[in-house]
Design a protein around this motif. Sequence first.
Motif, mmCIF file in Angstrom:
data_model
loop_
_atom_site.group_PDB
_atom_site.id
_atom_site.type_symbol
_atom_site.label_atom_id
_atom_site.label_comp_id
_atom_site.label_asym_id
_atom_site.label_seq_id
_atom_site.Cartn_x
_atom_site.Cartn_y
_atom_site.Cartn_z
ATOM 1 N N SER A 299 17.129 2.536 6.390
ATOM 2 C CA SER A 299 17.935 2.154 7.431
ATOM 3 C C SER A 299 17.727 3.002 8.475
ATOM 4 O O SER A 299 17.333 4.256 8.607
ATOM 5 C CB SER A 299 19.410 2.254 7.011
ATOM 6 O OG SER A 299 20.329 1.845 7.960
ATOM 7 N N SER B 18 16.809 -6.448 4.572
ATOM 8 C CA SER B 18 16.661 -7.911 4.760
ATOM 9 C C SER B 18 15.570 -8.498 4.205
ATOM 10 O O SER B 18 15.169 -9.867 4.305
ATOM 11 C CB SER B 18 16.810 -8.098 6.225
ATOM 12 O OG SER B 18 15.880 -7.272 7.097
ATOM 13 N N ARG C 294 20.496 -11.355 2.268
ATOM 14 C CA ARG C 294 21.388 -10.771 3.614
ATOM 15 C C ARG C 294 21.401 -12.026 4.549
ATOM 16 O O ARG C 294 22.134 -11.967 5.470
ATOM 17 C CB ARG C 294 20.416 -9.819 3.801
ATOM 18 C CG ARG C 294 20.785 -8.392 3.126
ATOM 19 C CD ARG C 294 21.537 -7.608 4.084
ATOM 20 N NE ARG C 294 21.464 -7.466 5.441
ATOM 21 C CZ ARG C 294 20.530 -6.512 5.820
ATOM 22 N NH1 ARG C 294 19.957 -5.841 4.890
ATOM 23 N NH2 ARG C 294 20.210 -6.507 7.339
HETATM 24 N N1 LIG Z 1 18.604 -1.736 11.988
HETATM 25 C C1 LIG Z 1 18.254 -1.869 10.664
HETATM 26 C C2 LIG Z 1 17.070 -1.562 10.191
HETATM 27 C C3 LIG Z 1 16.589 -2.307 8.751
HETATM 28 O O1 LIG Z 1 16.949 -3.735 8.904
HETATM 29 P P1 LIG Z 1 17.366 -4.633 7.676
HETATM 30 O O2 LIG Z 1 17.981 -5.612 8.257
HETATM 31 O O3 LIG Z 1 16.058 -5.112 7.137
HETATM 32 O O4 LIG Z 1 18.225 -3.986 6.585
HETATM 33 C C4 LIG Z 1 19.126 -0.901 10.072
HETATM 34 O O5 LIG Z 1 20.351 -0.597 10.642
HETATM 35 O O6 LIG Z 1 18.980 -0.254 9.040
#
Ligand SMILES: N[C@@H](CCOP(=O)(O)O)C(=O)O
Length: 556
Positions: free
Chosen positions: A265, A336, A341
């Motif tokens: 994240s 995601s 999600r």
């Molecule tokens: N901004 C996101 C980055 C990861 O994106 P994801 O939608 O694939 O989980 C975060 O806050 O971690």
Amino acid sequence: MMAMPALSAAPGVGVRPVVSVPSCSTSSSSSLRSSSSVGQARLSRCLWQGEKKLSLLGRKRVLETVASAELNTVPLSEVASESPARNSDRRLDNEDIKQEARRHNRNEPCTTFSAKYVPFSPGIVTSEEYSLDEVIYRSKTGALLDVQHDYSALKKYDANYWKNLFDSRVGKTTWPYGSGVWSKKEWVLPEIDNDDIVSVFEGNSNLFWAERFGKEFLQMNDLWVKHCGISHTGSFKDLGMTVLVSQVNRLRRLKKPVVGVGCASTGDTSAALSAYCAAAGIPAIVFLPANKISIAQLVQPIANGALVLSLDTDFDGCMRLIREVTAELPIYLANSLNSLRLEGQKTAAIEICQQFDWQVPDWVIVPGGNLGNIYAFYKGFHMCKELGLIDRIPRLVCAQAANANPLYRAYKDGFENFKPITATSTFASAIQIGDPVSIDRAVYALKNCNGIVEEATEEELMDACAVADQTGMFTCPHTGVALTALMKLRKQGVIGPNDRTVVVSTAHGLKFTQSKIGYHSKELEGLASTHANPPVAVRDDFGSVMDVLRQKLSLR
Ligand SMILES: N[C@@H](CCOP(=O)(O)O)C(=O)O
Ligand SMILES: Cc1ncc(COP(=O)(O)O)c(C=O)c1O
């Protein structure tokens, strides 16, 4: 003071339905039945299995309520107008919100809807498919997956049915439809048992008219901001995480080997994952890039009891590691990359149409990083169009920080070549991503809506935030990136003065106060901080205070 690891500030729905709508079941295995004897049998099951705790009076009410819905074809408009009186019944002794919901939820269509995973391979016909109860993130060929809904079942209900159903659920506390995501349950995860849902009634975020910002700075009179950051954990990630964690809850009840849920994240996914897991009592494991997320984002998983790993790498490095780890250990992947999600995130697009009374905006501008959300918006609008709720899809704009702009570069190249980059430091730290997992989804979405990709320099995004804030907003830097894209496209005449435009604000500005403080104190290296509004230090005496007020307010 608590010892922190080295993870500190970054620099930065009255039409008659074609069938009756019986609904006492919350079970995924229930099916649509019209015969009265079957209806009576179901009714008894509901009463004597699911509602064991009802008083005699309660049972009589349920008999009357459910029988009328079971045995008749009930126009939804009538159902909706009756429900306030029934809903005014107080919750029964020893009844919780979920049990109460089973008593009241007869608007819910019986579960004849379904969804499955299919490879995300537009244009390619394949028989490959997987149950949503499987733990799988990629197809046999390594392609991304997509959640495919049974449109033939959804199309048995017309557009007005869906509009009225969704509209009837807004602003209520009925489990689970008080959530902006679960108010669209039939389009999200139709087969999940309501009791498995983990929700804090996310969604239903405000879509406000940015009157002054639009009129004064852009000569626009129809500019709107969808504030997805006014949410439980302060970002749009709650929309997707309620879906993912609910499915994990179901998998664990089905005794699937899932010991925890993990993510990489840039701060917002980890905050949402930790909160929903904590609410469900499921372990959360978060991989964070050291020193690259805000303090407010860091403290969220810590406070919610997640296992927080601070890694000496960037987001893309964390993403690689979590994929390796989740391939080895029974830890469910919450990024995601996992298409579940996006089923939650797409409800923001449906909600925008609903908030405009099912009219379509001309433009929707979304900041992009790992690029799941731009596809989620496309999918939400596309679903509304396929099911006849709207007649066109808005043009989408994906906005990236110039320091983390792999999609922008590919767009400029006609989407011919995509090359991952090493993203450099940006105040829009949550989108500091060089190798986005959903690149294929994003390109597909943008090509299919005549979309545009724009970019914002650090100076541009921080100035855009400052100007917007001075019209009453309190923007996060990512929203600054989207606002910059709007300003550029408006200046170029691509977006017209009367175009209805929605800027998606993806996080709450309160998560990113460090960069605002730096800007307003003119302490950000290399930035002019043109719109800084630093506090004025004044001596503690009447005369000094009066001097400053006269000068600042141009009084004599
Ligand atoms: N901004 C996101 C980055 C990861 O994106 P994801 O939608 O694939 O989980 C975060 O806050 O971690
Ligand atoms: C606040 C914020 N805005 C925008 C984005 C971009 O979303 P996506 O990664 O789905 O492109 C993210 C996460 O990446 C985020 O945390």
